[in-house]
Each structure stands twice: as structure tokens, then as C-alpha cells.
Design a protein around this motif. Sequence first.
Motif, PDB file in Angstrom:
ATOM      1  N   PRO A  74      -0.652  -6.302  -0.076  1.00  0.00           N
ATOM      2  CA  PRO A  74       0.483  -6.911  -0.777  1.00  0.00           C
ATOM      3  C   PRO A  74       1.273  -7.786   0.189  1.00  0.00           C
ATOM      4  O   PRO A  74       1.241  -7.582   1.406  1.00  0.00           O
ATOM      5  N   GLU A  75       1.947  -8.763  -0.341  1.00  0.00           N
ATOM      6  CA  GLU A  75       2.698  -9.678   0.497  1.00  0.00           C
ATOM      7  C   GLU A  75       4.038  -9.067   0.898  1.00  0.00           C
ATOM      8  O   GLU A  75       4.717  -8.428   0.103  1.00  0.00           O
ATOM      9  N   GLY A  86       0.276   2.049  18.245  1.00  0.00           N
ATOM     10  CA  GLY A  86      -0.257   1.215  17.178  1.00  0.00           C
ATOM     11  C   GLY A  86       0.772   0.171  16.824  1.00  0.00           C
ATOM     12  O   GLY A  86       1.917   0.217  17.284  1.00  0.00           O
ATOM     13  N   GLY A  87       0.395  -0.779  15.979  1.00  0.00           N
ATOM     14  CA  GLY A  87       1.350  -1.819  15.625  1.00  0.00           C
ATOM     15  C   GLY A  87       0.905  -2.629  14.431  1.00  0.00           C
ATOM     16  O   GLY A  87      -0.227  -2.537  13.961  1.00  0.00           O
ATOM     17  N   ARG A  88       1.843  -3.442  13.948  1.00  0.00           N
ATOM     18  CA  ARG A  88       1.604  -4.375  12.852  1.00  0.00           C
ATOM     19  C   ARG A  88       2.488  -5.609  13.077  1.00  0.00           C
ATOM     20  O   ARG A  88       3.595  -5.508  13.579  1.00  0.00           O
ATOM     21  N   PRO A  89       1.997  -6.798  12.651  1.00  0.00           N
ATOM     22  CA  PRO A  89       2.869  -7.974  12.665  1.00  0.00           C
ATOM     23  C   PRO A  89       4.027  -7.779  11.695  1.00  0.00           C
ATOM     24  O   PRO A  89       3.867  -7.148  10.639  1.00  0.00           O
ATOM     25  N   ALA A  90       5.172  -8.331  12.051  1.00  0.00           N
ATOM     26  CA  ALA A  90       6.360  -8.193  11.211  1.00  0.00           C
ATOM     27  C   ALA A  90       6.515  -9.420  10.304  1.00  0.00           C
ATOM     28  O   ALA A  90       6.107 -10.516  10.684  1.00  0.00           O
ATOM     29  N   PRO A  91       7.126  -9.203   9.092  1.00  0.00           N
ATOM     30  CA  PRO A  91       7.610  -7.951   8.520  1.00  0.00           C
ATOM     31  C   PRO A  91       6.484  -7.130   7.926  1.00  0.00           C
ATOM     32  O   PRO A  91       5.370  -7.614   7.761  1.00  0.00           O
ATOM     33  N   LEU A  92       6.775  -5.871   7.600  1.00  0.00           N
ATOM     34  CA  LEU A  92       5.785  -4.938   7.079  1.00  0.00           C
ATOM     35  C   LEU A  92       6.057  -4.619   5.624  1.00  0.00           C
ATOM     36  O   LEU A  92       7.218  -4.548   5.197  1.00  0.00           O
ATOM     37  N   THR A  93       4.997  -4.426   4.863  1.00  0.00           N
ATOM     38  CA  THR A  93       5.108  -3.806   3.552  1.00  0.00           C
ATOM     39  C   THR A  93       4.977  -2.292   3.735  1.00  0.00           C
ATOM     40  O   THR A  93       4.596  -1.806   4.806  1.00  0.00           O
ATOM     41  N   ARG A  94       5.232  -1.557   2.676  1.00  0.00           N
ATOM     42  CA  ARG A  94       5.025  -0.108   2.757  1.00  0.00           C
ATOM     43  C   ARG A  94       3.555   0.211   3.013  1.00  0.00           C
ATOM     44  O   ARG A  94       3.240   1.156   3.743  1.00  0.00           O
ATOM     45  N   THR A  95       2.666  -0.579   2.441  1.00  0.00           N
ATOM     46  CA  THR A  95       1.240  -0.360   2.689  1.00  0.00           C
ATOM     47  C   THR A  95       0.927  -0.530   4.168  1.00  0.00           C
ATOM     48  O   THR A  95       0.179   0.261   4.760  1.00  0.00           O
ATOM     49  N   ASP A  96       1.492  -1.567   4.791  1.00  0.00           N
ATOM     50  CA  ASP A  96       1.293  -1.775   6.227  1.00  0.00           C
ATOM     51  C   ASP A  96       1.772  -0.568   7.015  1.00  0.00           C
ATOM     52  O   ASP A  96       1.094  -0.084   7.929  1.00  0.00           O
ATOM     53  N   ALA A  97       2.968  -0.087   6.662  1.00  0.00           N
ATOM     54  CA  ALA A  97       3.545   1.037   7.393  1.00  0.00           C
ATOM     55  C   ALA A  97       2.705   2.301   7.204  1.00  0.00           C
ATOM     56  O   ALA A  97       2.465   3.054   8.159  1.00  0.00           O
TER      57      ALA A  97
END
Length: 726
Positions: free
Chosen positions: A479-480, A627-638
Amino acid sequence: MTLISDDGSSRTDESDVRPTSPLERVLNPSTIAIVGLSDKSAVAPFIRPTLDSDAKVFFVHPTAPTVLGMQPYRSITEIPGPIDSVLSVMSAERTVTLAEECAELDCGGLVVYAAGFAELGADGDALQLRLVTAAERGGMAVVGPNSLGYISVPRSLNLTASADYRPPAGGVSIVSHSGAMIGGVAVTAGLRTGVGISRLISAGNEATTDIADYVEFLATDPDTAAVGLIVEGIRRPEEFFRAARRCIEAGKPVVALKLARNSRTQQMAASHTGALAGNAWAYDVAFRQAGIQLAHDIEELVDRLSIVGQLDPAKWNPVENIGVVAGTGGFASLAYDLAEAEGLTLPPLDDLADWVRATIPGITVPNPLDTTGFGATFWTDIVDRYVGSPELDAVVFVNMWGERDDSPIYRRLIDDVAQAARRYGKPVAIAAGAGPVGSYAKDVIGADGSVALGYGLRGTLRGLHTMGTFVRGRRNPRPEAVPVAPLPRPAGPLRDTGDGRRFLPFVQAVELLDRFGIPTAPHCTVGAGEEAEPDFAGPYAVKLADVPHRTELGAVVLNVEREDLDDAVARMRAIAQRHGVPDVVAVQPMTAARGELLVGIEGRSELGPMVVLGIGGILVEVLGRVGGRPAPLTRTDAETLIDEFRDLRLMHGYRGSAPWNLDQLTDLLVGFGNLAAACHGWIESFDVNPLLVTDDGLVAVDALCIVRDGGDTPQPPTLSLEGSHL
């Protein structure tokens, strides 16, 4: 458009079919000018196959009577009509002069071999600026400089200084920052039966045309079925990830090999192509999130692309369960181990167990199946049952199908596999136990995309894994994330870390966390001449508020009772005076915790801000795991980020213990992502360590926000793939 001539015949209006963009003209040329080449040139044999292409080729040389048997023009200005692609094999200075001439003509662009540009630093910057200025004035694309050019295998276009490797034609296209590695890909593909190459492009210094442009081109290139990237650095992340998304949406898997994974190779990359080459961790995280799969060497890159490059896309599926039929017990055992290592599942196939026991004496394990001694006898039935099994998404048949094993029996066995693959429309791969499958297998299986030929067991399994991962990703797109408006840095003076960096005062850092929904512990601050008057119960933690490394200074005291609070504050002030640091004191209630997390922001990545998660306290260093993710995050990303730590059995509960407030942690990570995106213009890093895990929820008790040099003015975040900001 079709035009009707006076005699009634029809012809095609060439103005309608010529490529429209400068890069399309360069990479799909109808007319080519090769400038500076002579018969004595070392690269002449590499370029010669271009004469077999359907493009019209002109040579330009001031003195040579002939070049590769053709009479050259003395100047590029003498060539009649438009020139789509100009290849320069001259020095840097002469190439720039050529580009300035081309800017006044109708040229799509140039392919530039010469080094001596920005990769040399200041000495080459002036030349590269002239090249860029000429390209902009003429509306031209430039492949390079400091490049080995490009090869289009289906069209026999060899505008390259790379050797004439003649890889087999196919659907895999490669873009590489490292020029010599396109040769490595060509050699590797040539060793693998069935793997075909469409384009090999050496990006070089990317003076005007960068990897984002090439990926964008390949997204609509009809000759490209899958894309491989060899990356040193990405200059325009937003455009790159948008182009990668277009490839994926077009049904073209993308696999990347990231070079320059440590500080020394980053320095080497910068001196080699002048490219950016930031930390590989951020690239790995961002690529995975964008649906770009990872490889770690050339062999793996080619293997991961090989299966999708051979199979008809209509037969691709998620590959959640695979079957392996092996010619020997050793291959069967190895297949299981390698499948597990590559993240593939071999189900037990209980429905076939009785049939296997009754058919193949001594064999009790249906998957992987060991057909030693009995395979040929029952082969047709085995193939039909396994390829036709509703439990299996794909099947691998492994044996020593080597070049020397071109026997009638092997041809029959392979033909049975091909017929079953066509009958059931399922991905099927034939793998040699080691090395390539014999070339005779191509004749047996045909070219309809029903069967893929792998390279060894591991390479074959990696190719199936790539196909399955790609299909699952397209079926379940991310999701975006909602774009986040930029937020300026809080007003007021910054604090000095002591090593030249600056950070937000404690109060401002905590206020920033509160603003983005990250729960913080109650606190009060005590300035010079003030007394501590907390409105919350003790016992207390008392610390110097505005120093980055309190432990080293002994600037923290815990479990302070109310009657001892003033004395603890005085001790902190004395430490501040002794070390010459700010004497603001923070008072917080002691918080009982059953675990600690590290949550932070890494703002220095070339790809934009990253949210970082790890087990907190000393375990961050002990485990060496974040671990990590590019920002911003969706709940799915988190949620997927949190799930990466499931194997540690801490966050998710162990021995009957409750999980660590994972729903709240999900919300908190989304908040951190919004904070990272909003403040990307000025945050260099932001660490919350520890984020305490309590029975009542998560709570941040400390924060260190380092401000980027020149970061007083916010910069707007940029959109990445699927709406993330990078």
C-alpha cells in the motif's frame, strides 16, 4: 502512418517510427556515426558486428582511406540527414569538441568511451561540464563518458569497447556502472544453456543519462523481459524507483547487484566512475521494499534472471511449493538442503507416498524423489505425476545432463519433461547437478517457454525463487504511504557533540517525538539556579539533559528518592562544570521495563531517510542486528519490519512470555517514518535508545537528534516507490 504514393503503392512514414526520445534514438538507432575508429584500433573487432545490423553505419575519420572496408567521411558535418547514435572512440578533449559539433546537428546522442572526466575530480570536471552543456544545447543523451558503451544482441549493435563475447540472444537486459562487468555478464550467460541477453549497457560517469533513465527505457523495451542492475550508486532515487516500478508493473523482474559495500570499495567506486556509493544496508532495504531482488555476485545475478528469461510469463506462479525429482540420492539430498537455504519449500507430498513406495523399491521419501536405478523404467509416469501434482507450483528435474550425455535415453527423458510441462502449463526446470545442461537439451525442449534450463542446483533454485518472489510481490503490492509535509527545524540554539556535530536540546527532541505520536516518559528540566519540582512521583532518574554520551561522563544517577533530588541535581551540575558542557538537568520517573528496543532514523543515506529498528541496550552491539525501511512507512511496512525479528523470539514472546506490545510498536514505527520524512531536510540521525518495553506499553526515555550541517532550512521529502519518501 501509411502513405499512398502516386502509383498506388504504400510506404511507411519513417518520421512516425523513428524513436522519439534522445535515449531511444541512441539505443535503438536507425543511423550510426562512428567517429575516430581506424582499422588499427584495438576496438575495431568489437565494433565490426554492428555492420551486420539493420542500422545504417557511417564512419568518420580525418585521414583513413577506409574503415572496416567502408569509405569514411572527413567530418561528422558531412553526413547527410539525422544521426541517431554517435560513437566516439577518441580522447576526452576531442570527444567534447565532437559533442559541441553534434549539438548543432540532428543527433540523438553520443556513446563515449573516453575517460578523463569527472572521475578524475577537479581536473576532469571542466571537460564534463562542456560535454553536459553541449548535450543540453543539442537535446542529446550521452552514454558515459568513461563507459564501455552498449550491446544490443538481437540487433547486432556493438557500440562497445568490450570484447565481442557474442552472448546468446534473449530477454535479459543489464545496466552496469562498472563497464567491465557487462563482459562478465556476457561470459556468464554464455556458460549457461538457455540464458539469453538482450542488452548490455555500461553507464559510466552518467554525465547526462543515468541508471534511472536506462531502467525507464527498459520498462517499455519490447526486447527486454527481465532487468539486471550492477549498481555503485544512485543519483536520483525518486526517478530510479519510479522507473523500477514501471518495469515491475510491466511484468519485468528487476534484480540488482550492489557494489561498493564497504568504505574501501566506496572510495574505489568514486575514483572509478565518480558515482555515489553509499552504505549498502540502505540499498538492500530500499531495493527489497521496491520489489527489486538482490544478488551478491555476477553468477547469482544471471542465475536469478535465467528462469524468468526462459519461461513463458503466462506460466509464472508464486512457487510456494516445489518438487524435485533427482537421478541420484546425492542430488536429492543436496536439493533439499539448498532449497531450504534459498527459502523454497519442498512439501512432503503425502498423497504420493504410497505410490512411490509401491513403484520404486526402497524409496520412502516422495520429495525430493531419488529415482536411482529405477527412474528410466517408470520415468514417464513419474514425470506426469509430479508435474501434474496439484500440490506443486513448480518441479525441478536434476541429473547429470551434461554436454557429453547426449544420448537417446537422455533425450527421451527430457522430452517427457517438456511434454508434461506443456500439458500442465506449470513452471518446470531441468538442472544439471553441477554446471550447464547440455546444449542438445535446447533442441529437445523447443523454444515455447515451457521448460527452463538451469545452471547447477543452486542456480536453478535461485531462479525459481526470483520468479516466485516477483509473482507474489505483484499479487500483493505494498500500500502507498501518505506523503508527509516538510517540517522546519525547531528554533533556538543547538548543542555541540564535541566532535563537530550539533544536536537538538533534550526538550526539543522529546517534543518532536510527542508531535509524531511516539510515547515519551514524563520529564522536567532544571536550569541554572532552579530547583527540581517534578509533578510526577519518584523514584527518579536524574541526568544531564544536553550531552550526547552521559555514561562516559557519569552524568546519570538512578533510583533517586524525593529527599535526595536536589543533591542529585547539584552533582550533575558539578559534572557539567567540570567538563564544560551544558548544565541543564533532566528528571524522569524510574520506569520498570522487561525489554529494550532501539528505534532511530538514518538520514544520511543516498536514498533518503531510513527508519531503523533493533533490540535495544547492549544487545544491539552483541547481536549486530538491525532492520529498516525507507520513510515514511505504512502499517504493512512496519509489520513486516517487526516480523524480521521473529527468529530472535524476544519481541514475539518466548517460553510463555507475552509479546512486546507489537501493535503499539507498529504505530510507533509509522510515527517515526512520518517524522523522518517530514524532517529529512535537517535530521542527520535520530536515536531513541532505549525505547523501554513496559507492562503498560512502550515509552521513550531518551533521544539524541543530530542535525545535518546546513540543515537549518528544511528540504521537501521526495516520493519513492509505492508512495514512500526516499
